[in-house]
Design an enzyme around this catalytic site. Structure first.
Site, mmCIF file in Angstrom:
data_model
loop_
_atom_site.group_PDB
_atom_site.id
_atom_site.type_symbol
_atom_site.label_atom_id
_atom_site.label_comp_id
_atom_site.label_asym_id
_atom_site.label_seq_id
_atom_site.Cartn_x
_atom_site.Cartn_y
_atom_site.Cartn_z
ATOM 1 N N GLU A 133 0.837 -1.194 0.000
ATOM 2 C CA GLU A 133 0.000 0.000 0.000
ATOM 3 C C GLU A 133 0.873 1.245 0.000
ATOM 4 O OE1 GLU A 133 -1.656 0.085 4.191
ATOM 5 O OE2 GLU A 133 -2.716 -1.652 3.429
ATOM 6 N N HIS A 142 -5.142 3.134 7.672
ATOM 7 C CA HIS A 142 -3.892 2.577 8.188
ATOM 8 C C HIS A 142 -2.951 3.741 8.494
ATOM 9 C CE1 HIS A 142 -4.012 -1.799 6.481
ATOM 10 N NE2 HIS A 142 -4.646 -1.691 7.637
#
Lengths: 292, 362
Positions: free
Chosen positions: A209, A247
């Protein structure tokens, strides 16, 4: 052979009487995991699904042998629980707890490292070896035994991709979700290194990511050390700059941590970078045919 | 910095442009604003006399820096530094606490590390031993300071601020050498929201800001939800950050504009799902469709279906809601969805395709 755990791995569960601790204990038992004991301070003497509960890890250690601990305790007590687990001389600690204060995480990582304990997490779903066992939260139904080793930061993304591969008859040799960061005990690079040595793994899938520099560090490692084919999907290509999408590690600041840099660095290391699950399946099918 | 005993210039906070001069000239006026780069934007000015003070105060107080209004002014006693250094301890973008020090202070450290990498010393700190004696010596040599005791005392205070203050970053730039002693001429402190150590300080600061600067912190979502407004006409909800980002990418690749990113977090309840729909839809008439992507591990699908269908029923939602539902308790969840006449998908890419078709057909 498999990475991190196998059918002989004996596990202790910290926080076994809690809501997620007990739910996940049941799921792990159903998956074939050997759970030998549980710990919840003050609940010693109870049983959870037939597993004896102790007040302290050291107390459980006198009655049982175990190599691994999975921890489901609340964030405020996570540091002490991890110290307690590591002091028992375990080989593997899976820390599922999210939102632990950053300085506690720093100490947990340093303590595990100094004592030779592999720490997966914090805030992670852990590891599953499909068809064998799991020390983590992966729902068994999404996975099937096979030759693809997956590493992901996100738990949900590892379920998503595991399910997609299984739906397309592509099995997995292992699935590890290491947590959303920004600090990790066990890194993407560590997972890739284990899959490279694992005879059951033929293709490695790196689910990355945006944010931070761990995909870049993994790419540098792959370039030098990895012979097996690696396929990567980087999510968050369309995320806005400077905002975290769930996140803590997934935040792009300036030019650091962008999807474009990660993709370019991975491609330069010979990694097959795909854009979506459909391309991922096609690429793995092609690589498995070549390998097989 | 003062709280941890780190020497800083005398200063006073001002909230209006017509206050009497707070100290002897010359002093520096610094914009109090919730963003960085204020110096480059003209938010830091030296005042040598009354006229300069009035002009600068008026100008800075009415500035906007990167879209953030200036809430106040900090007047700081001007100091003449013989030398300017850079020092920080950070957890941002590194794997372990890292101390960074350089003789080239007062400038952008990223730029210094690009142009003069030899001018930067980076040391990793062990949280249990903290700075070791040999590391302190290395820092003294890198900076070339004469008074090592003064430096060592500052290092001690800096690492206490970092470790005991629950900091993600403590940065002093520039660290001035004024009459042979080190002074923090400008500094930055980033606190970890999850750390209990600085909670009272955080509350104090928030109260100060609300009272003095007409500034209010945006209201914090009380659930585990991460909600990020974007710009578009498709609302997106997921039960994982990674799958949320993947869905966002797939929607963009399908030519759609996403209105909002909403991630439920951890083991969630029907109420959290309900709240996610509320955040996504209320006050957003521009939204033409909602995509909900669920892949339950910790998360139970019966709970998700209960929250989702309850919202749709109570608010008589008429726009299409495309839900992908699988994982823990999926059979129960799908049943609840079907009883309420809401479609359920199994494959993510098909859910995205259905959403795209609905939006394009209007």
């Amino acid at each position: 052979m498999s990475i991190l755990i196998d059918k002989n791995t004996r596990v202790l569960v910290q926080g076994i009487t809690g809501k997620s601790g007990s739910l996940q204990t049941k799921a792990m038992l159903d998956a074939g995991t050997q759970i030998v004991a549980g710990v919840t301070p003050g609940k010693g003497g109870q049983e959870v699904f037939g597993i004896p509960v102790y007040n302290y890890v050291a107390e459980a250690k006198r009655a049982h042998d175990f190599e691994a601990v999975i921890c489901f305790v609340p964030p405020k007590v996570a540091k002490d629980s991890c110290f307690e687990a590591i002091d028992a001389g375990i080989r593997l600690l899976v820390l599922t707890t999210e939102e632990i204060a950053m300085h506690d995480v720093v100490e947990i990582i340093a303590y595990a490292k100094a004592h030779g304990t592999t720490l997966i997490g914090p805030g992670c779903a852990g590891v599953i070896i499909p068809g064998v066992c799991k020390v983590g939260a992966h729902p068994v139904r999404f996975f099937q035994k096979g030759k693809v080793g997956i590493v992901s930061k996100s738990g949900a993304l590892s379920y998503e991709i595991g399910k997609t591969l299984s739906d397309n008859q592509i099995g997995q040799s292992g699935v590890v979700a290491i947590g959303g960061g920004p600090l990790w005990g066990f890194t993407q690079r560590d997972a890739v290194a284990l899959y490279e040595q694992d005879p059951d793994t033929e293709v490695i899938v790196l689910l990355g990511e945006i944010g931070g520099g761990s995909e870049e560090a993994t790419a540098a490692y792959i370039k030098q050390n990895v012979k097996k084919p690696v396929v990567s999907l980087i999510v968050g290509r369309n995320a806005p700059t400077g905002k975290s999408l769930g996140h803590a590690g997934a935040i792009v600041s300036g030019n650091v941590g962008t999807a474009a840099t990660k993709i370019a660095t991975l491609q330069d290391a010979g990694v097959h970078v795909v854009k979506n699950p459909v391309e991922l399946v096609e690429m793995i099918q092609r690589l498995l045919k070549k390998e097989g | 910095m003062r709280r941890f005993g780190i020497p800083v210039p005398a200063s006073q906070l001002l909230v209006c442009a017509d206050a009497p001069a707070p100290m002897d000239y010359p002093f520096v006026l610094k914009a109090q604003v919730m963003t960085g780069g204020r110096g480059k934007a003209g938010g830091v000015k030296v005042c040598r006399n009354e006229a300069e003070y009035r002009e600068n105060a008026e100008k800075i107080l009415h500035m906007e820096i990167k879209g953030h209004p200036v809430h106040g002014l900090l007047a700081e006693q001007m100091m003449q530094a013989q030398q300017e250094f850079y020092i920080s301890i950070t957890l941002q973008g590194v794997a372990t606490p890292t101390l960074i020090v350089s003789r080239m202070g007062g400038m952008d450290i990223e730029q210094v590390s690009k142009d003069h990498p030899e001018e930067i010393l980076k040391l990793e700190l062990d949280p249990f031993t903290r700075l070791k004696a040999y590391q302190k010596k290395q820092i003294a040599e890198q900076l070339g300071v004469a008074d090592r005791e003064d430096l060592y005392a500052l290092l001690e205070k800096l690492q206490t601020a970092f470790f005991d203050g629950g900091a993600m970053l403590v940065e002093i730039n520039p660290l001035g050498l004024v009459d042979g002693k080190l002074v923090a001429m400008d500094s930055k402190f980033v606190i970890d929201d999850h750390d209990a150590a600085m909670a009272p300080v955080r509350e104090e600061l928030t109260a100060d800001r609300a009272g003095l600067y007409r500034y209010r912190e945006p209201e914090k979502e009380k659930t585990t939800i991460t909600y990020v407004p974007l710009a578009g006409n498709v609302g997106m909800i997921s039960d994982g950050a990674g799958t949320g980002m993947l869905t966002l990418d797939l929607l963009h690749d399908a030519g759609l504009q996403v209105a909002s990113f909403c991630e439920l977090g951890g083991m969630t309840s029907p109420e959290v799902m309900y709240r996610a729909m509320e955040l996504t839809l209320q006050g957003h008439p521009e939204i033409e469709a909602v995509i909900v992507v669920l892949v339950g591990g910790f998360n139970r699908m019966d709970n998700m279906a209960t929250g989702l269908t309850q919202y749709c029923r109570e608010h008589q939602v008429t726009i299409p809601v495309f839900c992908r539902m699988c994982g823990t308790k999926q059979e129960e969840g799908i049943e609840i969805m079907q009883e309420n006449g809401l479609p359920v998908f199994n494959v993510l890419t098909q859910t995205v395709a259905a959403t795209a078709q609905a939006v394009k057909e209007g």
